[in-house]
Scaffold this active site. Structure first.
Site, PDB file in Angstrom:
ATOM      1  N   HIS A  81     -14.883 -36.570  75.815  1.00 25.94           N
ATOM      2  CA  HIS A  81     -15.390 -37.500  76.837  1.00 25.94           C
ATOM      3  C   HIS A  81     -16.794 -37.942  76.414  1.00 25.94           C
ATOM      4  O   HIS A  81     -17.632 -37.089  76.079  1.00 25.94           O
ATOM      5  CB  HIS A  81     -15.541 -36.792  78.186  1.00 25.94           C
ATOM      6  CG  HIS A  81     -14.267 -36.346  78.832  1.00 25.94           C
ATOM      7  ND1 HIS A  81     -13.663 -37.032  79.866  1.00 25.94           N
ATOM      8  CD2 HIS A  81     -13.490 -35.244  78.615  1.00 25.94           C
ATOM      9  CE1 HIS A  81     -12.574 -36.381  80.259  1.00 25.94           C
ATOM     10  NE2 HIS A  81     -12.448 -35.289  79.517  1.00 25.94           N
ATOM     11  N   ASP A 107     -11.736 -44.204  79.924  1.00 22.96           N
ATOM     12  CA  ASP A 107     -11.059 -43.276  80.823  1.00 22.96           C
ATOM     13  C   ASP A 107     -10.566 -44.061  82.041  1.00 22.96           C
ATOM     14  O   ASP A 107     -11.285 -44.891  82.604  1.00 22.96           O
ATOM     15  CB  ASP A 107     -12.015 -42.154  81.246  1.00 22.96           C
ATOM     16  CG  ASP A 107     -11.274 -40.973  81.842  1.00 22.96           C
ATOM     17  OD1 ASP A 107     -11.271 -39.895  81.225  1.00 22.96           O
ATOM     18  OD2 ASP A 107     -10.679 -41.138  82.934  1.00 22.96           O
ATOM     19  N   ASN A 153     -13.202 -30.512  77.210  1.00 25.12           N
ATOM     20  CA  ASN A 153     -12.595 -29.427  77.980  1.00 25.12           C
ATOM     21  C   ASN A 153     -11.491 -28.789  77.146  1.00 25.12           C
ATOM     22  O   ASN A 153     -10.725 -29.493  76.491  1.00 25.12           O
ATOM     23  CB  ASN A 153     -12.023 -29.975  79.289  1.00 25.12           C
ATOM     24  CG  ASN A 153     -13.097 -30.605  80.160  1.00 25.12           C
ATOM     25  OD1 ASN A 153     -14.214 -30.116  80.226  1.00 25.12           O
ATOM     26  ND2 ASN A 153     -12.761 -31.708  80.811  1.00 25.12           N
ATOM     27  N   GLY A 173     -10.835 -26.459  81.961  1.00 25.79           N
ATOM     28  CA  GLY A 173     -10.629 -27.686  82.728  1.00 25.79           C
ATOM     29  C   GLY A 173      -9.859 -28.767  81.990  1.00 25.79           C
ATOM     30  O   GLY A 173      -9.914 -29.931  82.370  1.00 25.79           O
ATOM     31  N   HIS A 217      -9.542 -34.361  73.044  1.00 26.92           N
ATOM     32  CA  HIS A 217     -10.300 -35.578  73.349  1.00 26.92           C
ATOM     33  C   HIS A 217     -11.734 -35.231  73.680  1.00 26.92           C
ATOM     34  O   HIS A 217     -12.023 -34.173  74.234  1.00 26.92           O
ATOM     35  CB  HIS A 217      -9.653 -36.371  74.489  1.00 26.92           C
ATOM     36  CG  HIS A 217      -9.405 -35.584  75.741  1.00 26.92           C
ATOM     37  ND1 HIS A 217      -8.322 -34.730  75.876  1.00 26.92           N
ATOM     38  CD2 HIS A 217     -10.097 -35.498  76.893  1.00 26.92           C
ATOM     39  CE1 HIS A 217      -8.353 -34.170  77.073  1.00 26.92           C
ATOM     40  NE2 HIS A 217      -9.429 -34.612  77.717  1.00 26.92           N
TER      41      HIS A 217
HETATM   42  P1  AMP Z   1      -9.355 -33.512  80.653  1.00 26.22           P
HETATM   43  O1  AMP Z   1      -9.438 -32.959  82.042  1.00 26.22           O
HETATM   44  O2  AMP Z   1     -10.584 -33.203  79.835  1.00 26.22           O
HETATM   45  O3  AMP Z   1      -8.069 -33.139  79.970  1.00 26.22           O
HETATM   46  O4  AMP Z   1      -9.425 -35.077  80.816  1.00 26.22           O
HETATM   47  C1  AMP Z   1      -8.336 -35.930  80.776  1.00 26.22           C
HETATM   48  C2  AMP Z   1      -8.883 -37.313  81.072  1.00 26.22           C
HETATM   49  O5  AMP Z   1      -7.899 -38.256  80.695  1.00 26.22           O
HETATM   50  C3  AMP Z   1      -9.218 -37.551  82.536  1.00 26.22           C
HETATM   51  O6  AMP Z   1     -10.590 -37.926  82.664  1.00 26.22           O
HETATM   52  C4  AMP Z   1      -8.272 -38.716  82.918  1.00 26.22           C
HETATM   53  O7  AMP Z   1      -8.869 -39.624  83.815  1.00 26.22           O
HETATM   54  C5  AMP Z   1      -7.975 -39.343  81.581  1.00 26.22           C
HETATM   55  N1  AMP Z   1      -6.702 -40.031  81.504  1.00 26.22           N
HETATM   56  C6  AMP Z   1      -5.475 -39.552  81.835  1.00 26.22           C
HETATM   57  N2  AMP Z   1      -4.532 -40.495  81.609  1.00 26.22           N
HETATM   58  C7  AMP Z   1      -5.169 -41.583  81.097  1.00 26.22           C
HETATM   59  C8  AMP Z   1      -4.755 -42.869  80.655  1.00 26.22           C
HETATM   60  N3  AMP Z   1      -3.464 -43.251  80.693  1.00 26.22           N
HETATM   61  N4  AMP Z   1      -5.704 -43.737  80.208  1.00 26.22           N
HETATM   62  C9  AMP Z   1      -6.992 -43.380  80.167  1.00 26.22           C
HETATM   63  N5  AMP Z   1      -7.450 -42.177  80.559  1.00 26.22           N
HETATM   64  C10 AMP Z   1      -6.560 -41.292  81.032  1.00 26.22           C
END
Ligand code: AMP
Ligand code: ZN
Length: 124
Positions: A113, A38, A98, A104, A111
């Site tokens: 986490h 992340d 999420n 959220g 994805h």
């Molecule tokens: P969510 O709120 O569950 O949709 O989480 C999206 C996650 O994607 C967040 O923790 C961001 O920090 C991560 N994220 C967004 N863009 C990138 C990227 N280019 N590379 C790695 N992580 C990313």
């Protein structure tokens, strides 16, 4: 019942990451699954696992995805240890997906986490 799948939007950032069109710090890759760090970690270990195929969220998951999601869940503990999470039960990790605005979700490509490492964490 799952909600109908929609085609991958051209601007899906995680589709681009899975295809190598946007750089990422790769953790794992096979035919169906891609994992990467992340960009904004909440915890000492924080990576994301995604299906390479575009699925917008858990709300679009159907029976046809059971094997894929099962593989992702079974792979998560292995990758967590490989990325530096300490073993269960002293260590461990947290898995979060999420879903939707009230869940959220910010990036609309499914994805998982995976977070771990010594506390305190920034969040979670
Ligand atoms: P969510 O709120 O569950 O949709 O989480 C999206 C996650 O994607 C967040 O923790 C961001 O920090 C991560 N994220 C967004 N863009 C990138 C990227 N280019 N590379 C790695 N992580 C990313
Ligand atoms: Zn996508």
């Amino acid at each position: 019942m799952s909600q109908p799948a929609s085609p991958a939007p051209d601007n899906c950032i995680f589709c681009k990451i899975a295809a190598g069109k946007i750089p990422s710090r790769k953790v794992y890759e096979d035919e169906d699954i891609f994992a990467f760090h992340d960009i904004n970690p909440w915890a000492p270990v924080h990576f994301l696992m995604i299906p390479k195929a575009h699925i917008a969220s858990m709300a679009q998951v159907g029976q046809e995805h059971e094997a894929l999601l099962g593989r992702m869940m079974a792979l998560a503990p292995r990758l967590a240890l490989a990325e530096g999470c300490r073993p269960y039960p002293e260590g461990g990790f947290r898995i979060v997906t999420n879903t939707g605005a009230e869940g959220g979700q910010e990036v609309h490509h499914l994805h998982v986490h995976v977070m771990g490492g010594p506390r305190p964490w920034l969040k979670g």
